[in-house]
Design an enzyme around this catalytic site. Structure first.
Site, PDB file in Angstrom:
ATOM      1  N   SER A   1       0.714  -1.225   0.019  1.00 44.25           N
ATOM      2  CA  SER A   1      -0.066   0.043   0.047  1.00 44.25           C
ATOM      3  C   SER A   1       0.726   1.207   0.071  1.00 44.25           C
ATOM      4  O   SER A   1       1.647   1.473  -1.002  1.00 44.25           O
ATOM      5  CB  SER A   1      -0.884  -0.009   1.188  1.00 44.25           C
ATOM      6  OG  SER A   1      -2.009   0.910   1.190  1.00 44.25           O
ATOM      7  N   HIS A   2       0.741   1.950   1.138  1.00 46.47           N
ATOM      8  CA  HIS A   2       1.282   3.429   1.245  1.00 46.47           C
ATOM      9  C   HIS A   2       2.686   3.246   1.823  1.00 46.47           C
ATOM     10  O   HIS A   2       3.429   4.302   1.675  1.00 46.47           O
ATOM     11  CB  HIS A   2       0.473   4.311   2.052  1.00 46.47           C
ATOM     12  CG  HIS A   2       0.431   3.594   3.406  1.00 46.47           C
ATOM     13  ND1 HIS A   2      -0.522   2.629   3.662  1.00 46.47           N
ATOM     14  CD2 HIS A   2       0.977   4.007   4.543  1.00 46.47           C
ATOM     15  CE1 HIS A   2      -0.603   2.016   4.966  1.00 46.47           C
ATOM     16  NE2 HIS A   2       0.257   2.820   5.483  1.00 46.47           N
TER      17      HIS A   2
ATOM     18  N   ASP B   1      -2.618   6.223  -3.410  1.00 47.39           N
ATOM     19  CA  ASP B   1      -1.508   5.652  -2.634  1.00 47.39           C
ATOM     20  C   ASP B   1      -0.779   4.595  -3.674  1.00 47.39           C
ATOM     21  O   ASP B   1      -1.289   4.302  -4.880  1.00 47.39           O
ATOM     22  CB  ASP B   1      -1.934   5.093  -1.252  1.00 47.39           C
ATOM     23  CG  ASP B   1      -2.846   3.790  -1.436  1.00 47.39           C
ATOM     24  OD1 ASP B   1      -3.582   3.696  -2.423  1.00 47.39           O
ATOM     25  OD2 ASP B   1      -2.570   3.099  -0.298  1.00 47.39           O
TER      26      ASP B   1
ATOM     27  N   ASP C   1      -1.119   1.117  -3.989  1.00 48.61           N
ATOM     28  CA  ASP C   1      -2.206   0.124  -4.325  1.00 48.61           C
ATOM     29  C   ASP C   1      -3.378   0.737  -5.049  1.00 48.61           C
ATOM     30  O   ASP C   1      -4.300  -0.012  -5.474  1.00 48.61           O
ATOM     31  CB  ASP C   1      -2.125  -1.083  -3.624  1.00 48.61           C
ATOM     32  CG  ASP C   1      -3.043  -0.824  -2.413  1.00 48.61           C
ATOM     33  OD1 ASP C   1      -2.694   0.694  -1.913  1.00 48.61           O
ATOM     34  OD2 ASP C   1      -3.672  -1.415  -1.657  1.00 48.61           O
TER      35      ASP C   1
ATOM     36  N   ASP D   1      -5.930   2.201  -3.529  1.00 51.81           N
ATOM     37  CA  ASP D   1      -7.148   2.047  -2.783  1.00 51.81           C
ATOM     38  C   ASP D   1      -7.514   3.539  -1.896  1.00 51.81           C
ATOM     39  O   ASP D   1      -8.778   3.824  -1.490  1.00 51.81           O
ATOM     40  CB  ASP D   1      -7.287   1.034  -1.751  1.00 51.81           C
ATOM     41  CG  ASP D   1      -6.092   0.811  -0.923  1.00 51.81           C
ATOM     42  OD1 ASP D   1      -5.249   1.681  -0.862  1.00 51.81           O
ATOM     43  OD2 ASP D   1      -6.257  -0.242  -0.306  1.00 51.81           O
ATOM     44  N   ARG D   2      -6.380   4.250  -1.680  1.00 55.92           N
ATOM     45  CA  ARG D   2      -6.670   5.612  -0.906  1.00 55.92           C
ATOM     46  C   ARG D   2      -6.949   6.829  -1.838  1.00 55.92           C
ATOM     47  O   ARG D   2      -6.530   6.770  -2.819  1.00 55.92           O
ATOM     48  CB  ARG D   2      -5.484   5.888  -0.069  1.00 55.92           C
ATOM     49  CG  ARG D   2      -5.246   4.585   0.885  1.00 55.92           C
ATOM     50  CD  ARG D   2      -4.259   5.118   1.893  1.00 55.92           C
ATOM     51  NE  ARG D   2      -3.956   3.985   2.923  1.00 55.92           N
ATOM     52  CZ  ARG D   2      -3.341   4.121   4.144  1.00 55.92           C
ATOM     53  NH1 ARG D   2      -2.937   5.283   4.632  1.00 55.92           N
ATOM     54  NH2 ARG D   2      -3.349   3.006   5.008  1.00 55.92           N
TER      55      ARG D   2
ATOM     56  N   GLU E   1     -12.894   5.148   6.072  1.00 57.15           N
ATOM     57  CA  GLU E   1     -11.933   5.223   6.740  1.00 57.15           C
ATOM     58  C   GLU E   1     -11.200   6.512   7.113  1.00 57.15           C
ATOM     59  O   GLU E   1     -11.049   7.107   5.980  1.00 57.15           O
ATOM     60  CB  GLU E   1     -10.956   4.242   6.737  1.00 57.15           C
ATOM     61  CG  GLU E   1     -11.297   2.620   6.875  1.00 57.15           C
ATOM     62  CD  GLU E   1     -10.250   1.675   7.235  1.00 57.15           C
ATOM     63  OE1 GLU E   1     -10.054   1.330   8.237  1.00 57.15           O
ATOM     64  OE2 GLU E   1      -9.713   1.431   6.087  1.00 57.15           O
TER      65      GLU E   1
ATOM     66  N   SER F   1      -8.410   6.994   7.495  1.00 58.89           N
ATOM     67  CA  SER F   1      -7.053   6.981   6.664  1.00 58.89           C
ATOM     68  C   SER F   1      -7.060   7.090   5.147  1.00 58.89           C
ATOM     69  O   SER F   1      -6.470   6.586   4.682  1.00 58.89           O
ATOM     70  CB  SER F   1      -6.298   5.604   6.832  1.00 58.89           C
ATOM     71  OG  SER F   1      -7.410   4.504   6.622  1.00 58.89           O
TER      72      SER F   1
ATOM     73  N   LYS G   1     -11.569  -0.533  -0.644  1.00 59.32           N
ATOM     74  CA  LYS G   1     -11.591   1.010  -0.922  1.00 59.32           C
ATOM     75  C   LYS G   1     -11.033   1.297  -2.148  1.00 59.32           C
ATOM     76  O   LYS G   1     -10.163   0.619  -2.769  1.00 59.32           O
ATOM     77  CB  LYS G   1     -10.856   1.919   0.237  1.00 59.32           C
ATOM     78  CG  LYS G   1      -9.472   1.310   0.413  1.00 59.32           C
ATOM     79  CD  LYS G   1      -9.116   1.908   1.926  1.00 59.32           C
ATOM     80  CE  LYS G   1      -7.635   1.942   2.277  1.00 59.32           C
ATOM     81  NZ  LYS G   1      -7.156   0.618   2.928  1.00 59.32           N
TER      82      LYS G   1
HETATM   83  C1  VG1 Z   1      -3.857   1.516   8.146  1.00 61.01           C
HETATM   84  C2  VG1 Z   1      -5.195   2.272   8.312  1.00 61.01           C
HETATM   85  C3  VG1 Z   1      -6.380   1.500   8.048  1.00 61.01           C
HETATM   86  C4  VG1 Z   1      -6.416   0.732   6.570  1.00 61.01           C
HETATM   87  C5  VG1 Z   1      -5.069  -0.046   6.681  1.00 61.01           C
HETATM   88  C6  VG1 Z   1      -4.818  -0.663   5.198  1.00 61.01           C
HETATM   89  O1  VG1 Z   1      -3.949   0.485   9.037  1.00 61.01           O
HETATM   90  O2  VG1 Z   1      -4.973   2.795   9.534  1.00 61.01           O
HETATM   91  O3  VG1 Z   1      -7.324   2.445   8.026  1.00 61.01           O
HETATM   92  O4  VG1 Z   1      -7.449   0.126   6.366  1.00 61.01           O
HETATM   93  O5  VG1 Z   1      -4.124   0.730   6.711  1.00 61.01           O
HETATM   94  O6  VG1 Z   1      -4.672   0.494   4.137  1.00 61.01           O
HETATM   95  P1  VG1 Z   1      -3.209   0.302  10.424  1.00 61.01           P
HETATM   96  O7  VG1 Z   1      -3.548  -0.785  10.858  1.00 61.01           O
HETATM   97  O8  VG1 Z   1      -1.760   0.661  10.158  1.00 61.01           O
HETATM   98  O9  VG1 Z   1      -3.683   1.774  11.072  1.00 61.01           O
HETATM   99  V1  VG1 Z   1      -3.986   0.337   2.672  1.00 61.01           V
HETATM  100  O10 VG1 Z   1      -4.135   1.502   1.663  1.00 61.01           O
HETATM  101  O11 VG1 Z   1      -2.529   0.361   3.771  1.00 61.01           O
HETATM  102  O12 VG1 Z   1      -4.292  -1.166   2.310  1.00 61.01           O
HETATM  103 CO    CO Z   2      -3.549   1.155  -0.085  1.00 56.68          CO
END
Ligand code: VG1
Ligand code: CO
Length: 542
Positions: free
Chosen positions: A112-113, A276, A278, A280-281, A362, A364, A375
């Site tokens: 992801s990010h 981001d 992947d 999804d954000r 979310e 985030s 997402k």
């Molecule tokens: C974070 C975010 C959460 C999101 C997750 C995956 O998780 O807070 O809201 O669903 O990342 O998003 P955590 O456990 O680090 O707080 V992504 O775009 O990384 O798949």
């Molecule tokens: Co992501």
């Protein structure tokens, strides 16, 4: 020919908030990927001859992992694998593809990010037939399996050319290399009024979309510039790079600060947006107006009916617990259900499948709907575009009107990243132990109405998830939430979520950190953040 190869378990393959995420060198250990993928398949039933979707965000190690996964899938009896060309599929595109071709499931390769590259992060996530992340009972079973795995099956075959569209064969499994964007773009066309958005661009509407050298580049270029006619150059950093150009592909005010600066400048386009690693954000910033993800969820839910795909309205809204209550006020006004789930998209799947909710989000920077089970960053941008085109107002005007109608939820998240794990765990334990004595306490003008550790009961499958975040709730509706990240790969990250509700329009235009200053100070005091983390300030404020 398929072979069975002996292996020994790794003890650290526990999936977190969103799949298994580790540093690349961890994944490069002997049989690390093989063990995890075989463990996934060992926990599935009745997939013989079925279809598996495979793709990732293009980060370093994506290509190697895909070849391994295909050979293991073939040896385990999958009948067909569908792979995005070049190994590229955004997370929402995987979800859409699983659903539209009725695949058995899919494997998403992403962290992801988090940054990528040889020393960056990598990740593997399994998605089920509804297109969404495997629920907790499946990820728990996978983890248990990784701890006892003794062998894996793998087809001995040459690598497949994943850069050319077409079909290949590994053992008895057919491999299809498909266009990464086509299926997703077609789905978007069913949801939004592309003609109306195109007209807006023709009439001079401007956008800057930063793909952050990550997976959304091809999607955004094809849809925004190609199909909708946004000016050439509207998409920046549009080519997916294995190391994201050395940046964090995290669309927040720290890592996309240049977009914020642009949006606040005299040259600001009507909309600045980003996604981001992947895809999804989403980040949404109008001219002179940053929209918090929590507000964005509420505003999109209140306006979704303007887009053709949601013309019959929204059945219900779901938000993760730390997300602000702005969406609750919209649900209340619309007279629809509002659901509060633990952090992570896997908890929304059941609600969406059961038709209880249409839109989820979310804090985030994640928003999505029942069109997929993840997402979806670009979807959020397109819904904003459609709403802006329909209302013919600026982002700022829409946000102000929303606050005037519903009140404003001042909101900020303070992250203390990569702190020492022992200290972070001790902080949470101390908070938990102290919960009973917090209730009824007053701190200045703030009285603690309730304090608990969030637990979720899934209304659809009846499962329970405990210890999902410590909540300190005040009599005036303000709130502080503490939880540890489940996506990091080094040390621990403490997330502190701070929220205050303001109904009075005359007090809705204070700078966010100033509006929350007393709660921020209190968040440090109540949890002893400095004592436990040895940090006197957060590393990221969003
Ligand atoms: C974070 C975010 C959460 C999101 C997750 C995956 O998780 O807070 O809201 O669903 O990342 O998003 P955590 O456990 O680090 O707080 V992504 O775009 O990384 O798949
Ligand atoms: Co992501």
């Amino acid at each position: 020919m398929a072979k069975e190869i002996a292996t020994t378990p790794y003890t650290d393959q526990r999936p977190g908030t969103s799949g298994l995420r580790k540093k690349v060198p961890v994944f490069q250990q002997r049989h690390y990927v093989e063990n995890f993928v075989q463990s996934i398949f060992d926990c599935l039933e009745d997939y013989q001859g079925q279809t598996l979707v495979v793709g990732g965000d293009g980060r370093y190690y994506n290509r190697e992992a895909i070849q391994t996964i295909l050979k293991i899938a073939a040896a385990n009896g999958f009948g067909r694998a569908v792979v995005g060309r070049g190994g590229i599929l955004s997370t929402p595109a995987v979800s859409a593809l699983i659903r539209s071709i009725k695949a058995f499931g899919g494997i998403v390769l992403s962290a992801s990010h988090n940054p990528g590259g040889p020393d960056g992060d990598f990740g593997i996530k399994y998605n089920v037939a509804n297109g969404g992340p495997a629920p907790e009972k499946v990820t728990d079973a996978i983890y248990a399996r990784t701890r006892e795995i003794a062998s894996f099956k793998i087809e001995e075959a040459p690598d497949v050319d994943i850069d050319a569209l077409g079909a290949a064969q590994i053992g008895a499994m057919r491999v299809e290399i498909v266009d990464s964007v086509e299926n997703y773009a077609a789905l978007m066309q069913t949801l939004f009024d592309f003609d109306r958005i195109r007209d807006a661009f023709r009439a001079g509407f401007t956008i800057k979309f930063d793909a952050m050298s990550a997976v959304t580049g091809p999607y955004a270029s094809a849809i925004l510039e190609g199909m909708l006619g946004a000016a050439p150059g509207s998409v920046m950093h549009g080519e997916p790079l294995p190391d994201f150009g050395g940046h964090h592909p995290d669309p927040n005010l720290v890592h996309a600060a240049h977009l914020y600066d642009l949006a606040m400048s005299a040259k600001a386009p009507d909309l600045c947006a980003a996604s981001d690693g992947d895809g999804d954000r989403n980040l949404i910033i109008g001219r002179n107006r940053f929209v918090t993800p929590s507000d964005s969820l509420a505003i999109l839910a209140a306006n979704a009916h303007l887009a053709p795909g949601y013309k019959n309205g929204v059945a219900g809204i779901a938000r993760s617990m730390p997300t602000s209550a702005a969406a609750d006020r919209v649900a209340e006004k619309l007279g629809i259900g509002i659901y509060e789930t633990p952090t992570g998209w896997k908890f929304f799947g059941n609600l969406l499948d059961a038709g209880l909710v249409t839109i989820c989000g979310e804090e985030s920077a994640g928003t999505g709907s029942n069109h997929v089970r993840e997402k979806d960053g670009l979807w959020a941008v397109l819904l904003w575009l459609d709403v802006l085109a329909a209302r013919k107002q600026s982002v700022d005007a829409i946000v102000r009107e929303h606050w005037a109608t519903y009140g404003r939820n001042y909101y900020s998240r303070h992250d203390y990243e990569e702190v020492e794990a022992d200290g972070a765990n001790a902080l949470i334990k101390t908070l938990r132990d102290g919960l009973p004595s917090l209730k009824g306490k007053t701190f200045g003008a703030l009285e603690v109405r309730d304090a608990d550790d969030f637990a979720y009961h899934d209304p659809v499958d009846g499962s329970d998830s405990r210890n999902q975040g410590v909540r300190v709730m005040f009599a005036d509706g303000s709130r502080i939430v503490y939880r540890l990240s489940g996506t990091g790969t080094a040390g621990a990250t403490l997330r502190v979520y701070i929220e205050r509700y303001e109904a009075d329009p005359a007090r809705q235009f204070v700078e966010t950190q100033a509006a929350l200053a007393d709660l921020v100070a209190l968040s440090r005091e109540i949890a002893g953040i400095e004592r436990f983390t040895k940090r006197n300030a957060p590393s990221v404020i969003t």
